[in-house]
Design a protein around this motif. Structure first.
Motif, PDB file in Angstrom:
ATOM      1  N   GLN A 161       0.809  -1.220   0.000  1.00 25.48           N
ATOM      2  CA  GLN A 161       0.000   0.000   0.000  1.00 25.48           C
ATOM      3  C   GLN A 161       0.842   1.270   0.000  1.00 25.48           C
ATOM      4  N   GLN A 162       2.119   1.148  -0.279  1.00 27.84           N
ATOM      5  CA  GLN A 162       3.014   2.306  -0.224  1.00 27.84           C
ATOM      6  C   GLN A 162       3.898   2.372  -1.464  1.00 27.84           C
ATOM      7  N   TYR A 163       4.479   3.526  -1.656  1.00 29.74           N
ATOM      8  CA  TYR A 163       5.533   3.746  -2.648  1.00 29.74           C
ATOM      9  C   TYR A 163       5.104   3.450  -4.081  1.00 29.74           C
ATOM     10  N   ASP A 164       3.919   3.878  -4.429  1.00 28.10           N
ATOM     11  CA  ASP A 164       3.394   3.619  -5.776  1.00 28.10           C
ATOM     12  C   ASP A 164       4.264   4.220  -6.869  1.00 28.10           C
ATOM     13  N   ASN A 165       4.825   5.404  -6.639  1.00 25.34           N
ATOM     14  CA  ASN A 165       5.660   6.042  -7.669  1.00 25.34           C
ATOM     15  C   ASN A 165       6.937   5.251  -7.920  1.00 25.34           C
ATOM     16  N   ILE A 166       7.565   4.778  -6.861  1.00 28.35           N
ATOM     17  CA  ILE A 166       8.792   3.991  -7.035  1.00 28.35           C
ATOM     18  C   ILE A 166       8.473   2.653  -7.690  1.00 28.35           C
ATOM     19  N   LYS A 167       7.379   2.052  -7.297  1.00 26.00           N
ATOM     20  CA  LYS A 167       6.995   0.771  -7.896  1.00 26.00           C
ATOM     21  C   LYS A 167       6.731   0.930  -9.388  1.00 26.00           C
ATOM     22  N   TYR A 168       6.036   1.985  -9.749  1.00 23.37           N
ATOM     23  CA  TYR A 168       5.783   2.239 -11.167  1.00 23.37           C
ATOM     24  C   TYR A 168       7.107   2.483 -11.907  1.00 23.37           C
ATOM     25  N   TYR A 169       7.979   3.254 -11.288  1.00 19.63           N
ATOM     26  CA  TYR A 169       9.286   3.519 -11.889  1.00 19.63           C
ATOM     27  C   TYR A 169      10.047   2.214 -12.127  1.00 19.63           C
ATOM     28  N   LEU A 170      10.034   1.321 -11.168  1.00 21.18           N
ATOM     29  CA  LEU A 170      10.723   0.033 -11.322  1.00 21.18           C
ATOM     30  C   LEU A 170      10.136  -0.783 -12.467  1.00 21.18           C
ATOM     31  N   GLN A 171       8.821  -0.792 -12.577  1.00 19.78           N
ATOM     32  CA  GLN A 171       8.169  -1.518 -13.669  1.00 19.78           C
ATOM     33  C   GLN A 171       8.611  -0.954 -15.019  1.00 19.78           C
ATOM     34  N   MET A 172       8.603   0.359 -15.135  1.00 22.85           N
ATOM     35  CA  MET A 172       8.960   0.988 -16.405  1.00 22.85           C
ATOM     36  C   MET A 172      10.455   0.857 -16.697  1.00 22.85           C
ATOM     37  N   LEU A 173      11.280   0.858 -15.670  1.00 20.78           N
ATOM     38  CA  LEU A 173      12.717   0.657 -15.862  1.00 20.78           C
ATOM     39  C   LEU A 173      12.981  -0.741 -16.421  1.00 20.78           C
ATOM     40  N   ASP A 174      12.272  -1.734 -15.888  1.00 16.83           N
ATOM     41  CA  ASP A 174      12.429  -3.093 -16.402  1.00 16.83           C
ATOM     42  C   ASP A 174      11.892  -3.195 -17.827  1.00 16.83           C
ATOM     43  N   TYR A 175      10.820  -2.496 -18.098  1.00 16.27           N
ATOM     44  CA  TYR A 175      10.260  -2.464 -19.449  1.00 16.27           C
ATOM     45  C   TYR A 175      11.259  -1.838 -20.429  1.00 16.27           C
ATOM     46  N   LEU A 176      11.909  -0.761 -20.012  1.00 15.12           N
ATOM     47  CA  LEU A 176      12.940  -0.141 -20.850  1.00 15.12           C
ATOM     48  C   LEU A 176      14.061  -1.141 -21.118  1.00 15.12           C
ATOM     49  N   ARG A 177      14.445  -1.898 -20.116  1.00 14.39           N
ATOM     50  CA  ARG A 177      15.490  -2.920 -20.285  1.00 14.39           C
ATOM     51  C   ARG A 177      15.092  -3.906 -21.382  1.00 14.39           C
ATOM     52  N   LEU A 178      13.838  -4.327 -21.359  1.00 12.07           N
ATOM     53  CA  LEU A 178      13.354  -5.281 -22.368  1.00 12.07           C
ATOM     54  C   LEU A 178      13.316  -4.665 -23.771  1.00 12.07           C
ATOM     55  N   ILE A 179      12.927  -3.426 -23.870  1.00 10.12           N
ATOM     56  CA  ILE A 179      12.878  -2.750 -25.172  1.00 10.12           C
ATOM     57  C   ILE A 179      14.295  -2.574 -25.729  1.00 10.12           C
ATOM     58  N   ILE A 180      15.240  -2.251 -24.862  1.00 11.96           N
ATOM     59  CA  ILE A 180      16.642  -2.128 -25.298  1.00 11.96           C
ATOM     60  C   ILE A 180      17.134  -3.484 -25.813  1.00 11.96           C
ATOM     61  N   LEU A 181      16.822  -4.543 -25.075  1.00 13.69           N
ATOM     62  CA  LEU A 181      17.204  -5.881 -25.535  1.00 13.69           C
ATOM     63  C   LEU A 181      16.625  -6.182 -26.907  1.00 13.69           C
ATOM     64  N   GLU A 182      15.373  -5.850 -27.096  1.00 12.41           N
ATOM     65  CA  GLU A 182      14.735  -6.046 -28.403  1.00 12.41           C
ATOM     66  C   GLU A 182      15.472  -5.264 -29.489  1.00 12.41           C
ATOM     67  N   TYR A 183      15.772  -4.026 -29.187  1.00 14.40           N
ATOM     68  CA  TYR A 183      16.461  -3.156 -30.160  1.00 14.40           C
ATOM     69  C   TYR A 183      17.817  -3.747 -30.544  1.00 14.40           C
ATOM     70  N   LEU A 184      18.554  -4.225 -29.561  1.00 15.95           N
ATOM     71  CA  LEU A 184      19.885  -4.776 -29.833  1.00 15.95           C
ATOM     72  C   LEU A 184      19.818  -6.071 -30.631  1.00 15.95           C
ATOM     73  N   THR A 185      18.772  -6.842 -30.427  1.00 16.84           N
ATOM     74  CA  THR A 185      18.676  -8.105 -31.147  1.00 16.84           C
ATOM     75  C   THR A 185      18.143  -7.949 -32.573  1.00 16.84           C
ATOM     76  N   ILE A 186      17.443  -6.846 -32.881  1.00 17.34           N
ATOM     77  CA  ILE A 186      16.940  -6.670 -34.235  1.00 17.34           C
ATOM     78  C   ILE A 186      17.896  -5.888 -35.119  1.00 17.34           C
ATOM     79  N   GLN A 187      18.985  -5.441 -34.537  1.00 16.42           N
ATOM     80  CA  GLN A 187      19.960  -4.705 -35.343  1.00 16.42           C
ATOM     81  C   GLN A 187      20.928  -5.630 -36.024  1.00 16.42           C
TER      82      GLN A 187
END
Length: 136
Positions: A110-136
């Motif tokens: 029930q706490q720290y919603d902003n940090i939790k959202y940030y962590l989710q999006m940071l991991d999502y960015l990691r996955l998108i970067i991986l995708e980008y590197l593998t399609i190049q």
């Protein structure tokens, strides 16, 4: 800013679209990180007596530096030096594989919603970067 998985599907065939998506996500994460300031202060105060090797905030900072660093390289140059090494590193930097972060995330339901959202999006960015590197 609403980023969806549908956008990811659209970028699979076009590295330029994926690059633009990484840039948008990186810019949004900068704002999202600023939105965590008050929560980070509370956590820092609570963690000041911790005897762990790295506090949850230090773990988040390490991930932020690494993942957003790769995104910044892509934004600036369109590529990453030594992409194979970057792929290996990003595959092993799963946000929720870090015990401190996982414990923090799930033990504060029930706490720290902003940090939790940030962590989710940071991991999502990691996955998108991986995708980008593998399609190049």
């Amino acid at each position: 800013m609403e980023l969806t998985m549908t956008n990811t599907t659209l970028t699979n065939q076009n590295p330029e679209l994926t690059k633009n998506y990484i840039i948008k996500l990186l810019d949004q994460l900068t704002i999202d990180y600023q939105n965590t300031k008050s929560e980070r202060k509370v956590i820092a105060h609570q963690s000041s007596t911790s005897e762990e090797e790295f506090t949850v905030l230090e773990e988040i900072e390490l991930l932020t530096t690494d993942i957003r660093g790769y995104a910044s390289q892509i934004k600036a140059t369109g590529s990453i030096d030594n992409p194979q090494e970057a792929i290996k590193e990003l595959q092993h930097k799963r946000v929720f594989d870090i015990p401190n972060i996982t414990q923090f995330y799930f033990n504060n339901s029930q706490q720290y919603d902003n940090i939790k959202y940030y962590l989710q999006m940071l991991d999502y960015l990691r996955l998108i970067i991986l995708e980008y590197l593998t399609i190049q």
